[in-house]
Design an enzyme around this catalytic site. Structure first.
Site, PDB file in Angstrom:
ATOM      1  N   LYS A   3       3.085  -9.291   4.447  1.00  0.00           N
ATOM      2  CA  LYS A   3       4.403  -9.277   5.097  1.00  0.00           C
ATOM      3  C   LYS A   3       4.391 -10.048   6.406  1.00  0.00           C
ATOM      4  CE  LYS A   3       4.800  -4.839   5.771  1.00  0.00           C
ATOM      5  NZ  LYS A   3       3.619  -4.226   5.178  1.00  0.00           N
ATOM      6  N   ARG A   6      10.177   2.009   7.728  1.00  0.00           N
ATOM      7  CA  ARG A   6       9.064   2.572   6.952  1.00  0.00           C
ATOM      8  C   ARG A   6       9.385   3.956   6.414  1.00  0.00           C
ATOM      9  NH1 ARG A   6       4.970  -0.695   9.735  1.00  0.00           N
ATOM     10  NH2 ARG A   6       2.948  -0.541   8.742  1.00  0.00           N
ATOM     11  N   ARG A   8      -9.581  -8.223   6.518  1.00  0.00           N
ATOM     12  CA  ARG A   8      -8.680  -9.038   7.337  1.00  0.00           C
ATOM     13  C   ARG A   8      -8.946  -8.920   8.829  1.00  0.00           C
ATOM     14  NH1 ARG A   8      -2.500  -6.751   7.199  1.00  0.00           N
ATOM     15  NH2 ARG A   8      -2.911  -4.739   8.144  1.00  0.00           N
ATOM     16  N   ARG A  67      -8.881  -5.197  12.869  1.00  0.00           N
ATOM     17  CA  ARG A  67      -7.940  -4.232  13.438  1.00  0.00           C
ATOM     18  C   ARG A  67      -8.585  -2.861  13.448  1.00  0.00           C
ATOM     19  NH1 ARG A  67      -1.935  -5.036  11.069  1.00  0.00           N
ATOM     20  NH2 ARG A  67      -2.116  -2.772  11.106  1.00  0.00           N
ATOM     21  N   ARG A  79      -3.534   4.757   5.111  1.00  0.00           N
ATOM     22  CA  ARG A  79      -2.318   3.943   5.282  1.00  0.00           C
ATOM     23  C   ARG A  79      -1.649   3.694   3.931  1.00  0.00           C
ATOM     24  NH1 ARG A  79      -3.895  -1.124   8.056  1.00  0.00           N
ATOM     25  NH2 ARG A  79      -1.696  -1.454   8.412  1.00  0.00           N
TER      26      ARG A  79
HETATM   27  P1  AMP Z   1       1.650  -2.697  11.063  1.00  0.00           P
HETATM   28  O1  AMP Z   1       1.094  -3.730  11.974  1.00  0.00           O
HETATM   29  O2  AMP Z   1       3.060  -2.980  10.642  1.00  0.00           O
HETATM   30  O3  AMP Z   1       0.745  -2.410   9.880  1.00  0.00           O
HETATM   31  O4  AMP Z   1       1.730  -1.319  11.906  1.00  0.00           O
HETATM   32  C1  AMP Z   1       0.569  -0.720  12.434  1.00  0.00           C
HETATM   33  C2  AMP Z   1       0.833   0.755  12.697  1.00  0.00           C
HETATM   34  O5  AMP Z   1       1.917   0.889  13.651  1.00  0.00           O
HETATM   35  C3  AMP Z   1       1.283   1.556  11.494  1.00  0.00           C
HETATM   36  O6  AMP Z   1       0.194   1.990  10.686  1.00  0.00           O
HETATM   37  C4  AMP Z   1       2.000   2.721  12.187  1.00  0.00           C
HETATM   38  O7  AMP Z   1       1.063   3.635  12.739  1.00  0.00           O
HETATM   39  C5  AMP Z   1       2.717   2.027  13.338  1.00  0.00           C
HETATM   40  N1  AMP Z   1       4.066   1.555  12.930  1.00  0.00           N
HETATM   41  C6  AMP Z   1       4.506   0.264  12.876  1.00  0.00           C
HETATM   42  N2  AMP Z   1       5.785   0.214  12.469  1.00  0.00           N
HETATM   43  C7  AMP Z   1       6.169   1.492  12.243  1.00  0.00           C
HETATM   44  C8  AMP Z   1       7.378   2.103  11.779  1.00  0.00           C
HETATM   45  N3  AMP Z   1       8.448   1.377  11.454  1.00  0.00           N
HETATM   46  N4  AMP Z   1       7.402   3.460  11.678  1.00  0.00           N
HETATM   47  C9  AMP Z   1       6.341   4.210  12.005  1.00  0.00           C
HETATM   48  N5  AMP Z   1       5.170   3.706  12.432  1.00  0.00           N
HETATM   49  C10 AMP Z   1       5.072   2.355  12.559  1.00  0.00           C
END
Ligand code: AMP
Length: 231
Positions: free
Chosen positions: A15, A90, A129, A159, A170
């Site tokens: 994404k 989400r 990654r 990460r 996740r």
């Molecule tokens: P991402 O980089 O999008 O994978 O986000 C990393 C982490 O940030 C996720 O695993 C969540 O802990 C938090 N996070 C990001 N976006 C959201 C969202 N829309 N709702 C809840 N938690 C979020």
């Protein structure tokens, strides 16, 4: 009419990379809620520091915090021609909040793209990654020897939420909370699926054609044409 795009799909579906490319090509801001949180942590912002523990465990940050962040970001002037949202909504709660916001904004339909990749491939991608410690860009997964970012030269790091146990958590959280979001949008004329298992250039090509088609369907609906089935 603005081009308002949201990218759905499990962690590791690509994404972020695709949102970045699409946004750059169309001159739109790419808004990644994960990046906003990680930036906030770097800056020591209290709300982001509070979220960090949940992020490191692979859990979701609470809906109120996330809706507040996105509302504020989408209110800025640079989103007037549209935006590409990555990582939001989400949960169905967040999806409903976004719908309410879009209704207030009155600036074009929401185009929803679901990037589809099977779970085995996701686990493989997530455990290898890396991202840039400086600008947050995803590293080229095929260039495993690289140590620095192709965009800004920053150091590439894993990460903190990409270790095996957290990856599984996740994916579980995705299945429980975020897959229902796909169902929430599925029947809309502006909902589309893209095959994320292809090489990134082909995903980008499919995405481009798909979004143009969805935008046309969205425009037709807002002009009062009969609804078409989502394809
Ligand atoms: P991402 O980089 O999008 O994978 O986000 C990393 C982490 O940030 C996720 O695993 C969540 O802990 C938090 N996070 C990001 N976006 C959201 C969202 N829309 N709702 C809840 N938690 C979020």
């Amino acid at each position: 009419m603005a081009l308002n795009v949201i990218m759905l799909g499990p962690p590791g579906a690509g994404k972020g990379t695709q949102a970045e490319r699409f946004a750059r090509r169309h001159g739109l801001p790419k808004i990644s809620t994960g990046d906003i949180l990680r930036d906030g942590i770097k800056q020591g912002l209290p709300l982001a520091l509070e979220a960090k523990e949940r992020m490191d465990r692979g859990e979701l940050v609470d809906d109120e915090t996330m809706v507040g962040i996105v509302r504020e970001r989408l209110s800025r002037a640079d989103t007037a021609a549209g935006f590409v949202l990555d990582g939001f909504p989400r949960t169905v709660f967040q999806g409903r909040a976004l719908d309410a916001f879009m209704e207030d904004r009155h600036n074009g339909p929401l185009i929803v793209v679901d990037i589809v990749v099977l779970e085995d491939e996701l686990v493989r991608r997530l455990s290898t990654r890396r991202i840039c410690s400086k600008c947050g860009a995803n590293a080229d997964p095929t260039d495993t020897a690289a140590t620095s970012c192709g965009h800004c030269g920053g150091v590439l790091v894993y990460r903190t939420d990409d270790n095996d146990r957290v990856v599984i958590e996740r994916l579980r959280v995705y299945a429980e909370n975020t897959r229902p979001v796909v169902d929430y949008y599925r029947e809309r004329p502006t909902f589309r699926m893209v095959n994320g298992a292809q090489p990134p250039d082909l995903v980008a090509q499919e995405l481009e054609v798909t979004v143009v088609d969805a935008a046309r369907a969205g425009a037709a609906v807002s002009l009062g044409a009969p609804r078409q089935a989502a394809g």
